[in-house]
Design a protein around this motif. Sequence first.
Motif, short mmCIF file in Angstrom:
data_model
loop_
_atom_site.label_atom_id
_atom_site.label_comp_id
_atom_site.label_asym_id
_atom_site.label_seq_id
_atom_site.Cartn_x
_atom_site.Cartn_y
_atom_site.Cartn_z
N UNK A 102 13.54 -8.61 -3.70
CA UNK A 102 13.22 -7.21 -3.39
C UNK A 102 11.79 -6.85 -3.80
N UNK A 103 11.40 -7.24 -5.01
CA UNK A 103 10.07 -6.90 -5.50
C UNK A 103 8.99 -7.71 -4.80
N UNK A 104 9.28 -8.95 -4.43
CA UNK A 104 8.32 -9.73 -3.65
C UNK A 104 8.06 -9.06 -2.30
N UNK A 105 9.13 -8.59 -1.66
CA UNK A 105 8.96 -7.92 -0.37
C UNK A 105 8.24 -6.59 -0.56
N UNK A 106 8.56 -5.85 -1.62
CA UNK A 106 7.91 -4.56 -1.86
C UNK A 106 6.42 -4.73 -2.09
N UNK A 107 6.04 -5.75 -2.83
CA UNK A 107 4.61 -6.01 -3.03
C UNK A 107 3.92 -6.25 -1.69
N UNK A 108 4.55 -7.07 -0.85
CA UNK A 108 3.91 -7.47 0.41
C UNK A 108 3.89 -6.34 1.44
N UNK A 109 4.91 -5.48 1.43
CA UNK A 109 5.01 -4.48 2.49
C UNK A 109 4.58 -3.08 2.04
N UNK A 110 4.54 -2.81 0.73
CA UNK A 110 4.20 -1.47 0.25
C UNK A 110 2.98 -1.44 -0.66
N UNK A 111 3.03 -2.18 -1.78
CA UNK A 111 2.01 -2.00 -2.80
C UNK A 111 0.64 -2.53 -2.36
N UNK A 112 0.59 -3.77 -1.94
CA UNK A 112 -0.70 -4.33 -1.53
C UNK A 112 -1.27 -3.63 -0.29
N UNK A 113 -0.47 -3.32 0.74
CA UNK A 113 -1.04 -2.55 1.85
C UNK A 113 -1.57 -1.18 1.41
N UNK A 114 -0.91 -0.56 0.43
CA UNK A 114 -1.38 0.75 -0.04
C UNK A 114 -2.75 0.66 -0.68
N UNK A 115 -3.00 -0.39 -1.44
CA UNK A 115 -4.27 -0.52 -2.17
C UNK A 115 -5.39 -1.12 -1.33
N UNK A 116 -5.05 -1.69 -0.18
CA UNK A 116 -6.02 -2.51 0.55
C UNK A 116 -7.29 -1.73 0.92
N UNK A 117 -7.16 -0.55 1.49
CA UNK A 117 -8.35 0.17 1.93
C UNK A 117 -9.22 0.61 0.76
N UNK A 118 -8.60 1.06 -0.32
CA UNK A 118 -9.39 1.46 -1.49
C UNK A 118 -10.14 0.26 -2.06
N UNK A 119 -9.49 -0.91 -2.06
CA UNK A 119 -10.15 -2.12 -2.54
C UNK A 119 -11.34 -2.47 -1.64
N UNK A 120 -11.12 -2.54 -0.34
CA UNK A 120 -12.19 -2.94 0.56
C UNK A 120 -13.35 -1.94 0.56
N UNK A 121 -13.02 -0.67 0.48
CA UNK A 121 -14.06 0.35 0.51
C UNK A 121 -14.88 0.38 -0.78
N UNK A 122 -14.24 0.21 -1.93
CA UNK A 122 -14.96 0.37 -3.20
C UNK A 122 -15.51 -0.94 -3.75
N UNK A 123 -14.96 -2.07 -3.33
CA UNK A 123 -15.40 -3.36 -3.88
C UNK A 123 -16.25 -4.14 -2.88
N UNK A 124 -15.88 -4.14 -1.62
CA UNK A 124 -16.54 -5.01 -0.66
C UNK A 124 -17.35 -4.28 0.40
N UNK A 125 -17.45 -2.97 0.30
CA UNK A 125 -18.24 -2.19 1.26
C UNK A 125 -19.42 -1.54 0.54
N UNK A 126 -20.63 -1.67 1.05
CA UNK A 126 -21.78 -1.01 0.41
C UNK A 126 -21.54 0.50 0.30
N UNK A 127 -22.02 1.12 -0.77
CA UNK A 127 -21.76 2.55 -0.98
C UNK A 127 -22.13 3.43 0.22
N UNK A 128 -23.22 3.10 0.90
CA UNK A 128 -23.66 3.95 2.00
C UNK A 128 -22.73 3.86 3.22
N UNK A 129 -21.87 2.86 3.25
CA UNK A 129 -20.97 2.68 4.39
C UNK A 129 -19.53 3.07 4.08
#
Length: 205
Positions: A95-122
């Motif tokens: 259950x928790x493996x599926x929750x991580x894959x379908x809920x938790x990691x997808x929820x954090x993905x955009x915040x991670x990409x925007x704040x870690x891998x995207x230049x501030x101006x973009x």
Amino acid sequence: MRRLWGRLSSVNVQKAVWGLEELGLPYERIEAGGAFGRVRDPDYVALNPNSLVPVMEEDGFVLWESNAILRYLARGHDLGGLWPEHPRAAALVDQWLDWQATRFTPATRDAFWQTVRTPPENRDQAVIDRSVAASEDCAAILDAHLMGRPFLVGDRFTAADIVVGAAAHRWLHLDVPRTERPALRAWYERLRARPAADVALPGLS
């Protein structure tokens, strides 16, 4: 011979490395993905047609998808430990493996990409805000579940703690405002004290 393909900056590779380290299994890790490339080379695509990391090779057996790799390792090498023997406890780990894959990691993905891998101006603040809100919902679920519990399933460390712990590591290190959640934080610190976590969980990049 056991090989794991993937860069350690990938949360999915981190899960597989953490499992291998917890189990004390010998392996060779080969850099792939991101700046290391390789994942679209024909020989790699022959291993994983998705062109993603990680991929594990073990004496001619090839397996991709990080949670599948962890299930295989835990069931094969630590049944009753990282993978519980009781069907209901094992179902809760799933259950928790599926929750991580379908809920938790997808929820954090955009915040991670925007704040870690995207230049501030973009960066797109609206995208970050939506991701943080979704991540906070997941963090609240985790915190409530962990109240009075040392680990996610029962009273011992399991594969569930590895996969959700790797996702929590990413969430808790993002440069975004978040609500402090004492049970989640205490659980995370218990996980970080494990020697295998030191190998598997580097800084964000």
